[in-house]
Design an enzyme around this catalytic site. Structure first.
Site, PDB file in Angstrom:
ATOM      1  N   ARG A 111       0.979  -1.149   0.161  1.00 39.03           N
ATOM      2  CA  ARG A 111      -0.021   0.068  -0.023  1.00 39.03           C
ATOM      3  C   ARG A 111       1.094   1.308   0.214  1.00 39.03           C
ATOM      4  O   ARG A 111       2.154   1.201   0.196  1.00 39.03           O
ATOM      5  CB  ARG A 111      -1.045  -0.034   1.455  1.00 39.03           C
ATOM      6  CG  ARG A 111      -1.825  -1.017   1.231  1.00 39.03           C
ATOM      7  CD  ARG A 111      -2.624  -1.175   2.401  1.00 39.03           C
ATOM      8  NE  ARG A 111      -1.873  -1.645   3.589  1.00 39.03           N
ATOM      9  CZ  ARG A 111      -2.151  -1.744   4.902  1.00 39.03           C
ATOM     10  NH1 ARG A 111      -3.561  -1.297   5.310  1.00 39.03           N
ATOM     11  NH2 ARG A 111      -1.274  -2.320   5.925  1.00 39.03           N
ATOM     12  N   LYS A 147      -0.366 -17.544  12.768  1.00 40.13           N
ATOM     13  CA  LYS A 147      -0.745 -19.067  13.211  1.00 40.13           C
ATOM     14  C   LYS A 147      -0.767 -19.890  12.120  1.00 40.13           C
ATOM     15  O   LYS A 147      -0.502 -21.127  12.179  1.00 40.13           O
ATOM     16  CB  LYS A 147      -2.204 -18.912  13.927  1.00 40.13           C
ATOM     17  CG  LYS A 147      -3.186 -18.592  13.438  1.00 40.13           C
ATOM     18  CD  LYS A 147      -4.581 -18.267  14.366  1.00 40.13           C
ATOM     19  CE  LYS A 147      -4.371 -17.046  15.074  1.00 40.13           C
ATOM     20  NZ  LYS A 147      -4.697 -15.883  14.213  1.00 40.13           N
ATOM     21  N   GLU A 198       5.819 -16.811  19.368  1.00 38.83           N
ATOM     22  CA  GLU A 198       5.077 -16.734  20.409  1.00 38.83           C
ATOM     23  C   GLU A 198       3.656 -16.263  20.185  1.00 38.83           C
ATOM     24  O   GLU A 198       2.781 -16.673  20.716  1.00 38.83           O
ATOM     25  CB  GLU A 198       5.772 -15.727  21.512  1.00 38.83           C
ATOM     26  CG  GLU A 198       4.943 -15.734  22.776  1.00 38.83           C
ATOM     27  CD  GLU A 198       5.237 -16.741  23.577  1.00 38.83           C
ATOM     28  OE1 GLU A 198       4.049 -17.286  23.908  1.00 38.83           O
ATOM     29  OE2 GLU A 198       6.083 -17.219  24.196  1.00 38.83           O
ATOM     30  N   VAL A 207      -0.136 -18.281  19.062  1.00 41.14           N
ATOM     31  CA  VAL A 207      -0.920 -19.038  19.691  1.00 41.14           C
ATOM     32  C   VAL A 207      -1.859 -18.312  20.933  1.00 41.14           C
ATOM     33  O   VAL A 207      -2.946 -18.210  20.817  1.00 41.14           O
ATOM     34  CB  VAL A 207      -0.270 -20.337  20.507  1.00 41.14           C
ATOM     35  CG1 VAL A 207      -1.272 -20.971  21.299  1.00 41.14           C
ATOM     36  CG2 VAL A 207       0.477 -21.147  19.490  1.00 41.14           C
ATOM     37  N   GLY A 214      -1.386 -14.853  21.459  1.00 39.50           N
ATOM     38  CA  GLY A 214      -1.491 -13.256  21.321  1.00 39.50           C
ATOM     39  C   GLY A 214      -0.671 -12.886  22.131  1.00 39.50           C
ATOM     40  O   GLY A 214       0.674 -13.103  22.097  1.00 39.50           O
ATOM     41  N   GLY A 238     -16.072  -5.293  16.055  1.00 42.22           N
ATOM     42  CA  GLY A 238     -14.679  -5.679  15.611  1.00 42.22           C
ATOM     43  C   GLY A 238     -13.936  -6.955  15.933  1.00 42.22           C
ATOM     44  O   GLY A 238     -12.873  -7.096  15.603  1.00 42.22           O
ATOM     45  N   GLU A 291     -14.966 -11.125  11.821  1.00 37.67           N
ATOM     46  CA  GLU A 291     -15.125 -10.643  10.516  1.00 37.67           C
ATOM     47  C   GLU A 291     -16.498 -10.666  10.034  1.00 37.67           C
ATOM     48  O   GLU A 291     -17.388 -11.365  10.132  1.00 37.67           O
ATOM     49  CB  GLU A 291     -14.416 -11.828   9.779  1.00 37.67           C
ATOM     50  CG  GLU A 291     -12.562 -11.946   9.804  1.00 37.67           C
ATOM     51  CD  GLU A 291     -11.927 -10.768   9.396  1.00 37.67           C
ATOM     52  OE1 GLU A 291     -12.601 -10.235   8.306  1.00 37.67           O
ATOM     53  OE2 GLU A 291     -10.725 -10.411   9.792  1.00 37.67           O
ATOM     54  N   ASP A 334      -9.517 -21.354  13.693  1.00 40.03           N
ATOM     55  CA  ASP A 334      -8.581 -20.910  14.226  1.00 40.03           C
ATOM     56  C   ASP A 334      -7.950 -21.361  15.474  1.00 40.03           C
ATOM     57  O   ASP A 334      -6.671 -21.509  15.917  1.00 40.03           O
ATOM     58  CB  ASP A 334      -9.145 -19.054  14.807  1.00 40.03           C
ATOM     59  CG  ASP A 334      -8.184 -18.448  15.662  1.00 40.03           C
ATOM     60  OD1 ASP A 334      -7.136 -17.744  14.851  1.00 40.03           O
ATOM     61  OD2 ASP A 334      -8.260 -18.496  16.883  1.00 40.03           O
ATOM     62  N   LYS A 336      -4.100 -23.211  16.531  1.00 37.36           N
ATOM     63  CA  LYS A 336      -3.455 -22.940  17.584  1.00 37.36           C
ATOM     64  C   LYS A 336      -3.046 -24.224  18.362  1.00 37.36           C
ATOM     65  O   LYS A 336      -2.175 -24.629  18.876  1.00 37.36           O
ATOM     66  CB  LYS A 336      -3.986 -21.964  18.602  1.00 37.36           C
ATOM     67  CG  LYS A 336      -4.291 -20.518  17.783  1.00 37.36           C
ATOM     68  CD  LYS A 336      -5.045 -19.619  18.601  1.00 37.36           C
ATOM     69  CE  LYS A 336      -5.187 -18.325  18.037  1.00 37.36           C
ATOM     70  NZ  LYS A 336      -6.225 -17.301  18.656  1.00 37.36           N
TER      71      LYS A 336
END
Length: 416
Positions: free
Chosen positions: A52, A108, A132, A135, A137, A190, A193, A205, A209
């Site tokens: 961008r 991930k 790190e 998995v 955050g 938010g 999605e 997701d 993990k």
């Protein structure tokens, strides 16, 4: 000089300048003095790669749109990947490792699908591949496993590792929302999605993990597609009505374990959580992971599993470790490549929460071979079964259907 802490300044390149990438730059700048002390040298961002246009940014001079500029610059010692997905992230990360650069990532999907290969490449080229943030955050998890828990054989890991679904289940429990309303609220804030929330709500997701954690803990690659994965779409307000009266709640749990016979099980699914279990109090977007070590017993990690600065802080911690210790980190942070063996099965016995329509109490008890608890509400009933295997449960739900009782939801009980 990579891995020794003796160079004048560590030069960093960030791939992707979205939420996490911009957070990494913010953490490096805001905590610069403390990070310099911990790393033994300043950590300086030399490049940011993003397709961008950032020509109006105060940091416009840092931006490039060609990864080759970074790969060919011998000064760059660590590359941070925050693009997400596997294309083109896999190519960039692989190229950076082959160029002799450490890589730190929050990706991930990349780690779950290609972790064994990328760790092997890091070892080959004497650098570190660290992840790190992929998995937990912002919740430290991988570093404690390879460090302070290294004296233990980890027998099991259970976790709430997806903040979106945990938020939705909390809203369903506390406000009586159905799945659609809870999803709309998560999207409005938010957390989910708007176009395709399936990665969260269908458990993919969380599956990635737990694939990473299981691979790390047991030393052999666990493929995400081999992990039985069930999301939260079928959880209804009626289930929370029954759960509350049974002094329990429902959470999406990812788990991996080995029993005394060495049998491995791994899955992602909503589970029935008794109120006395620590996971019952994990609400909203928070995550929690419980590890059981053969020496330590149970220990739990709790924190924010997502968010710009929490996740970025985990990435920056990896940068420090990569610069200080380099490839030596892979003495403990590693697993072997393995072929897919098909869907993983769990042969353990569980107490099941079962919600059925049009219940016949006596027939229900007879088919299930007895029950521990039964409650009826309207044209539905919920029971806690005696311990069953997954195969036995499937047989019994078929028998119930033959008697006119449809099992609307079956959840394993997570016990202490």
């Amino acid at each position: 000089m990579k891995g020794t802490g003796l160079s004048i300044m560590a030069k960093i390149a960030i791939l992707g300048f979205g939420n996490i990438g911009s957070g990494v730059l913010e953490v490096l700048r805001q905590n610069g003095a403390a990070l310099t002390q911990r790393a033994g040298q300043p950590l300086d961002v030399k490049y940011i790669m993003d397709v961008r246009d950032f020509s109006q940014s105060p940091d416009a001079k840092l931006f490039v749109n060609n990864v080759d500029v970074i790969l060919e610059d011998a000064e760059v010692s660590t590359v941070v990947e925050t693009i997400g997905g596997t294309d083109p992230a896999y190519y960039y990360v692989k190229s950076a490792l082959c160029a002799g650069k450490n890589v730190c990532t929050s990706n991930k999907e990349l780690v779950a699908r290609h972790g064994a290969e990328l760790i092997a490449l890091a070892k080959q080229h004497k650098v570190a591949f660290l992840f790190e943030a992929s998995v937990g955050g912002g919740m430290p998890l991988i570093a404690p496993i390879r460090g302070s828990l290294a004296a233990n054989v980890i027998e099991s890991v259970h976790g709430i590792v997806n903040g979106t679904t945990n938020f939705m289940l909390t809203r369903m429990e506390e406000e009586g929302m159905d799945f659609a309303a809870a999803l709309a609220e998560a999207q409005r804030l938010g957390y989910a999605e708007t176009r395709d929330p399936s990665a969260d709500v269908d458990g993919f997701d969380a599956g990635r993990k737990i694939a990473i954690l299981a691979s790390l803990l047991y030393g052999t690659e666990v493929h995400p597609e081999d992990i039985p994965t069930t999301g939260i779409r079928e959880v209804a307000p009626a289930d929370f009505y029954f759960a509350q009266r049974m002094k329990a709640t429902i959470r999406l749990i990812a788990y991996a374990k080995k029993d005394e016979a060495g049998r491995f099980a791994c899955a992602v699914e909503p589970m029935f959580i008794p109120r006395e279990h620590p996971f019952a109090g994990v609400c909203d977007v928070f995550n929690a992971v419980m590890l059981r070590g053969n020496m330590l017993g149970d220990t739990m990690f709790y924190g924010k599993g997502a968010g710009k600065l929490p996740t970025a802080s985990a990435v920056v911690a990896d940068i420090i470790d990569a610069e200080k210790y380099g490839v030596s980190l892979h003495d403990t942070l590693t697993w072997n490549s393995a072929k897919s063996l098909g869907k993983i099965t769990d042969e353990s016995r569980y107490t099941y929460y079962i919600r059925v329509t049009d219940p016949d109490a006596e027939m229900l008890k007879k088919v299930l071979g007895g029950t521990q608890f039964m409650m009826q509400h309207g044209d539905e009933a919920a029971v806690l079964s005696c311990p069953l295997t997954e195969t036995e449960l499937a047989e019994k739900t078929q028998q119930l259907a033959a008697q006119g009782m449809k099992a609307m939801l079956c959840l394993k009980m997570l016990e202490q």
